[in-house]
Scaffold this motif. Structure first.
Motif, mmCIF file in Angstrom:
data_model
loop_
_atom_site.group_PDB
_atom_site.id
_atom_site.type_symbol
_atom_site.label_atom_id
_atom_site.label_comp_id
_atom_site.label_asym_id
_atom_site.label_seq_id
_atom_site.Cartn_x
_atom_site.Cartn_y
_atom_site.Cartn_z
ATOM 1 N N GLY A 1 12.912 4.956 -7.264
ATOM 2 C CA GLY A 1 13.312 6.152 -6.774
ATOM 3 C C GLY A 1 13.148 6.272 -5.243
ATOM 4 O O GLY A 1 13.366 7.394 -4.786
ATOM 5 N N GLY A 2 12.898 5.217 -4.459
ATOM 6 C CA GLY A 2 12.922 5.501 -3.082
ATOM 7 C C GLY A 2 11.587 5.814 -2.358
ATOM 8 O O GLY A 2 11.750 6.122 -1.268
ATOM 9 N N GLU A 3 10.482 5.954 -2.954
ATOM 10 C CA GLU A 3 9.184 6.424 -2.390
ATOM 11 C C GLU A 3 8.925 5.368 -1.464
ATOM 12 O O GLU A 3 9.010 4.288 -1.721
ATOM 13 C CB GLU A 3 8.346 6.580 -3.387
ATOM 14 C CG GLU A 3 8.447 7.669 -4.385
ATOM 15 C CD GLU A 3 7.296 7.867 -5.409
ATOM 16 O OE1 GLU A 3 6.070 7.385 -5.254
ATOM 17 O OE2 GLU A 3 7.591 8.575 -6.439
ATOM 18 N N THR A 4 8.305 5.749 -0.282
ATOM 19 C CA THR A 4 7.844 4.792 0.596
ATOM 20 C C THR A 4 6.551 3.915 0.134
ATOM 21 O O THR A 4 5.619 4.856 0.018
ATOM 22 C CB THR A 4 7.613 5.355 1.783
ATOM 23 O OG1 THR A 4 8.760 6.209 2.239
ATOM 24 C CG2 THR A 4 7.300 4.272 3.008
ATOM 25 N N PRO A 5 6.707 2.570 0.167
ATOM 26 C CA PRO A 5 5.387 1.979 -0.288
ATOM 27 C C PRO A 5 4.285 2.095 0.766
ATOM 28 O O PRO A 5 4.570 1.926 2.046
ATOM 29 C CB PRO A 5 5.888 0.333 -0.368
ATOM 30 C CG PRO A 5 7.631 0.473 -0.330
ATOM 31 C CD PRO A 5 7.885 1.907 0.100
ATOM 32 N N GLY A 6 3.281 2.332 0.266
ATOM 33 C CA GLY A 6 1.888 2.434 1.230
ATOM 34 C C GLY A 6 2.053 3.739 1.863
ATOM 35 O O GLY A 6 0.904 3.918 2.465
ATOM 36 N N ALA A 7 2.852 4.790 1.577
ATOM 37 C CA ALA A 7 2.698 6.025 2.475
ATOM 38 C C ALA A 7 1.775 6.621 1.861
ATOM 39 O O ALA A 7 1.737 6.980 0.714
ATOM 40 C CB ALA A 7 4.312 6.526 2.275
ATOM 41 N N GLY B 1 5.906 -3.958 -4.165
ATOM 42 C CA GLY B 1 5.297 -2.534 -4.262
ATOM 43 C C GLY B 1 6.222 -1.459 -4.446
ATOM 44 O O GLY B 1 7.397 -1.956 -5.075
ATOM 45 N N GLY B 2 6.293 -0.429 -3.935
ATOM 46 C CA GLY B 2 6.884 0.618 -3.999
ATOM 47 C C GLY B 2 7.204 1.079 -5.405
ATOM 48 O O GLY B 2 7.368 0.345 -6.668
ATOM 49 N N ALA B 3 7.535 2.490 -5.513
ATOM 50 C CA ALA B 3 8.002 3.088 -6.865
ATOM 51 C C ALA B 3 9.484 3.099 -7.043
ATOM 52 O O ALA B 3 10.342 3.171 -5.844
ATOM 53 C CB ALA B 3 7.328 4.355 -6.824
ATOM 54 N N THR C 1 2.533 -4.722 -2.617
ATOM 55 C CA THR C 1 2.442 -4.905 -1.148
ATOM 56 C C THR C 1 2.010 -3.732 -0.421
ATOM 57 O O THR C 1 1.787 -3.684 0.694
ATOM 58 C CB THR C 1 3.939 -5.493 -0.661
ATOM 59 O OG1 THR C 1 4.638 -4.128 -0.992
ATOM 60 C CG2 THR C 1 4.458 -6.760 -1.227
ATOM 61 N N GLU C 2 1.328 -2.762 -1.137
ATOM 62 C CA GLU C 2 0.738 -1.528 -0.498
ATOM 63 C C GLU C 2 -0.200 -1.719 0.460
ATOM 64 O O GLU C 2 -1.042 -2.795 0.375
ATOM 65 C CB GLU C 2 0.442 -0.566 -1.714
ATOM 66 C CG GLU C 2 1.376 0.313 -2.266
ATOM 67 C CD GLU C 2 2.737 -0.428 -2.831
ATOM 68 O OE1 GLU C 2 3.732 0.171 -2.798
ATOM 69 O OE2 GLU C 2 2.526 -1.482 -3.483
ATOM 70 N N SER C 3 -0.202 -1.193 1.669
ATOM 71 C CA SER C 3 -1.082 -1.572 2.470
ATOM 72 C C SER C 3 -2.409 -0.447 2.131
ATOM 73 O O SER C 3 -2.410 0.341 1.358
ATOM 74 C CB SER C 3 -0.728 -0.928 4.189
ATOM 75 O OG SER C 3 -0.692 0.505 3.855
ATOM 76 N N GLY C 4 -3.503 -1.340 2.731
ATOM 77 C CA GLY C 4 -4.930 -0.842 2.362
ATOM 78 C C GLY C 4 -5.440 -1.023 1.000
ATOM 79 O O GLY C 4 -6.643 -0.401 0.434
ATOM 80 N N PRO D 1 -1.882 8.432 -7.037
ATOM 81 C CA PRO D 1 -1.621 7.297 -7.969
ATOM 82 C C PRO D 1 -0.065 7.454 -7.983
ATOM 83 O O PRO D 1 0.317 8.560 -7.818
ATOM 84 C CB PRO D 1 -2.177 8.004 -9.219
ATOM 85 C CG PRO D 1 -3.323 8.776 -8.983
ATOM 86 C CD PRO D 1 -3.000 9.382 -7.481
ATOM 87 N N ARG D 2 0.536 6.349 -8.233
ATOM 88 C CA ARG D 2 2.111 6.253 -8.434
ATOM 89 C C ARG D 2 2.513 5.284 -9.125
ATOM 90 O O ARG D 2 1.738 4.300 -9.276
ATOM 91 C CB ARG D 2 2.823 6.382 -7.149
ATOM 92 C CG ARG D 2 2.677 5.260 -6.229
ATOM 93 C CD ARG D 2 3.476 5.383 -4.761
ATOM 94 N NE ARG D 2 3.252 4.682 -3.920
ATOM 95 C CZ ARG D 2 1.870 4.259 -3.399
ATOM 96 N NH1 ARG D 2 1.054 5.049 -3.132
ATOM 97 N NH2 ARG D 2 2.151 3.356 -2.544
#
Length: 142
Positions: A12-18, A8-10, A50-53, A26-27
Protein backbone atom coordinates in the motif's frame (compact mmCIF):
# COMPACT_ATOMS: atom_id res chain seq x y z
CA UNK A 1 19.56 -16.50 -7.81
CA UNK A 2 16.20 -14.73 -8.01
CA UNK A 3 15.66 -11.27 -9.37
CA UNK A 4 16.16 -8.52 -6.80
CA UNK A 5 14.04 -9.43 -3.78
CA UNK A 6 11.30 -7.21 -2.54
CA UNK A 7 12.40 -5.45 0.58
CA UNK A 8 10.78 -4.15 3.75
CA UNK A 9 7.81 -1.87 3.58
CA UNK A 10 4.14 -2.53 3.90
CA UNK A 11 1.78 -3.16 1.04
CA UNK A 12 0.00 0.00 0.00
CA UNK A 13 2.95 2.33 -0.36
CA UNK A 14 3.89 3.10 3.22
CA UNK A 15 7.45 4.38 3.51
CA UNK A 16 9.81 1.67 4.84
CA UNK A 17 11.52 2.69 8.06
CA UNK A 18 9.54 5.91 8.42
CA UNK A 19 8.90 6.71 12.06
CA UNK A 20 5.45 7.89 12.98
CA UNK A 21 5.13 11.05 15.03
CA UNK A 22 5.79 9.98 18.62
CA UNK A 23 7.90 6.93 17.75
CA UNK A 24 7.88 3.64 15.87
CA UNK A 25 4.64 1.74 15.32
CA UNK A 26 3.93 -1.89 14.40
CA UNK A 27 2.97 -2.46 10.76
CA UNK A 28 2.41 -5.28 8.30
CA UNK A 29 5.55 -5.84 6.22
CA UNK A 30 4.45 -8.49 3.74
CA UNK A 31 2.27 -11.53 3.26
CA UNK A 32 4.92 -14.29 3.17
CA UNK A 33 2.50 -16.83 1.68
CA UNK A 34 1.60 -14.44 -1.13
CA UNK A 35 5.27 -13.65 -1.80
CA UNK A 36 6.07 -17.39 -1.96
CA UNK A 37 3.02 -18.15 -4.14
CA UNK A 38 3.84 -15.64 -6.86
CA UNK A 39 4.89 -17.12 -10.19
CA UNK A 40 7.46 -19.81 -9.49
CA UNK A 41 10.88 -18.57 -10.34
CA UNK A 42 14.50 -19.19 -9.58
CA UNK A 43 15.79 -19.97 -6.13
CA UNK A 44 16.91 -17.27 -3.76
CA UNK A 45 15.69 -14.50 -1.52
CA UNK A 46 12.19 -13.34 -2.46
CA UNK A 47 11.82 -10.69 0.27
CA UNK A 48 14.03 -9.17 2.94
CA UNK A 49 13.56 -6.86 5.91
CA UNK A 50 15.30 -3.53 5.33
CA UNK A 51 13.79 -1.11 7.83
CA UNK A 52 16.36 1.23 9.37
CA UNK A 53 17.11 0.94 13.07
CA UNK A 54 15.99 -2.68 13.24
CA UNK A 55 17.55 -5.27 15.57
CA UNK A 56 16.45 -8.25 13.44
CA UNK A 57 17.03 -9.58 9.95
CA UNK A 58 14.39 -11.59 8.11
CA UNK A 59 14.18 -13.17 4.64
CA UNK A 60 11.70 -15.20 2.62
CA UNK A 61 13.72 -17.75 0.65
CA UNK A 62 12.72 -20.16 -2.12
CA UNK A 63 14.46 -23.45 -2.90
CA UNK A 64 13.33 -25.06 -6.19
CA UNK A 65 11.99 -28.64 -6.32
CA UNK A 66 14.63 -31.09 -5.08
CA UNK A 67 17.05 -28.15 -4.61
CA UNK A 68 19.47 -28.03 -1.72
CA UNK A 69 21.36 -25.66 0.54
CA UNK A 70 24.56 -27.53 1.32
CA UNK A 71 25.76 -28.30 4.82
CA UNK A 72 26.93 -25.19 6.62
CA UNK A 73 27.48 -23.93 10.15
CA UNK A 74 26.28 -20.61 11.58
CA UNK A 75 28.76 -19.85 14.36
CA UNK A 76 27.21 -16.67 15.75
CA UNK A 77 23.44 -16.54 15.44
CA UNK A 78 20.39 -18.58 16.41
CA UNK A 79 17.94 -18.69 13.49
CA UNK A 80 14.21 -19.40 13.39
CA UNK A 81 13.03 -21.02 10.15
CA UNK A 82 9.27 -20.99 9.43
CA UNK A 83 8.03 -23.07 6.48
CA UNK A 84 5.73 -20.85 4.42
CA UNK A 85 4.96 -23.35 1.64
CA UNK A 86 6.10 -26.68 0.28
CA UNK A 87 8.06 -29.31 2.12
CA UNK A 88 11.51 -30.79 2.48
CA UNK A 89 14.02 -31.94 5.06
CA UNK A 90 16.69 -30.47 7.26
CA UNK A 91 19.68 -32.67 7.98
CA UNK A 92 21.93 -32.29 11.02
CA UNK A 93 24.15 -34.43 13.22
CA UNK A 94 20.90 -35.82 14.67
CA UNK A 95 19.72 -37.09 11.27
CA UNK A 96 16.95 -35.98 8.93
CA UNK A 97 13.93 -34.06 10.09
CA UNK A 98 10.92 -33.45 7.84
CA UNK A 99 9.81 -29.88 7.11
CA UNK A 100 6.20 -29.11 6.20
CA UNK A 101 4.12 -25.98 5.74
CA UNK A 102 3.55 -24.29 9.10
CA UNK A 103 6.58 -25.93 10.73
CA UNK A 104 8.80 -23.78 12.92
CA UNK A 105 12.39 -24.91 13.33
CA UNK A 106 15.05 -23.55 15.68
CA UNK A 107 18.57 -23.63 14.26
CA UNK A 108 20.84 -22.95 17.24
CA UNK A 109 24.13 -21.17 16.67
CA UNK A 110 26.98 -23.59 16.18
CA UNK A 111 24.76 -26.26 14.61
CA UNK A 112 25.60 -27.83 11.24
CA UNK A 113 22.67 -28.26 8.87
CA UNK A 114 21.59 -28.61 5.26
CA UNK A 115 18.14 -28.05 3.78
CA UNK A 116 16.64 -29.98 0.86
CA UNK A 117 13.35 -29.10 -0.83
CA UNK A 118 10.76 -31.72 -1.67
CA UNK A 119 9.27 -32.34 -5.13
CA UNK A 120 7.15 -29.17 -4.98
CA UNK A 121 9.92 -26.88 -3.74
CA UNK A 122 10.19 -25.10 -0.40
CA UNK A 123 9.71 -21.50 0.71
CA UNK A 124 10.59 -20.40 4.21
CA UNK A 125 11.00 -17.33 6.39
CA UNK A 126 14.15 -16.93 8.48
CA UNK A 127 14.48 -14.53 11.40
CA UNK A 128 17.63 -13.82 13.40
CA UNK A 129 19.43 -11.08 15.24
CA UNK A 130 20.93 -8.53 12.89
CA UNK A 131 24.64 -8.86 12.29
CA UNK A 132 26.66 -5.79 13.17
CA UNK A 133 28.22 -3.95 10.26
CA UNK A 134 31.82 -4.59 9.30
CA UNK A 135 34.30 -2.88 11.58
CA UNK A 136 37.95 -2.02 11.16
CA UNK A 137 39.96 -3.28 14.13
CA UNK A 138 43.60 -2.87 15.07
CA UNK A 139 45.70 -6.00 14.85
CA UNK A 140 47.20 -7.12 18.12
CA UNK A 141 50.95 -7.53 18.22
CA UNK A 142 52.09 -11.15 18.05
Amino acid sequence: MADAPRTGGAPGGETPGAAAPGGPVPRLLCDAQQVAAEAPGPAGVLWRLTESGRQLDANVVRIPPEGRIDTHLEPDLDVLLYVVSGDGTVESEQGRQPLAEGGLLWLPRGSRRSVTAGPGGLAYLTVHRRRPGLQIKNRTAS
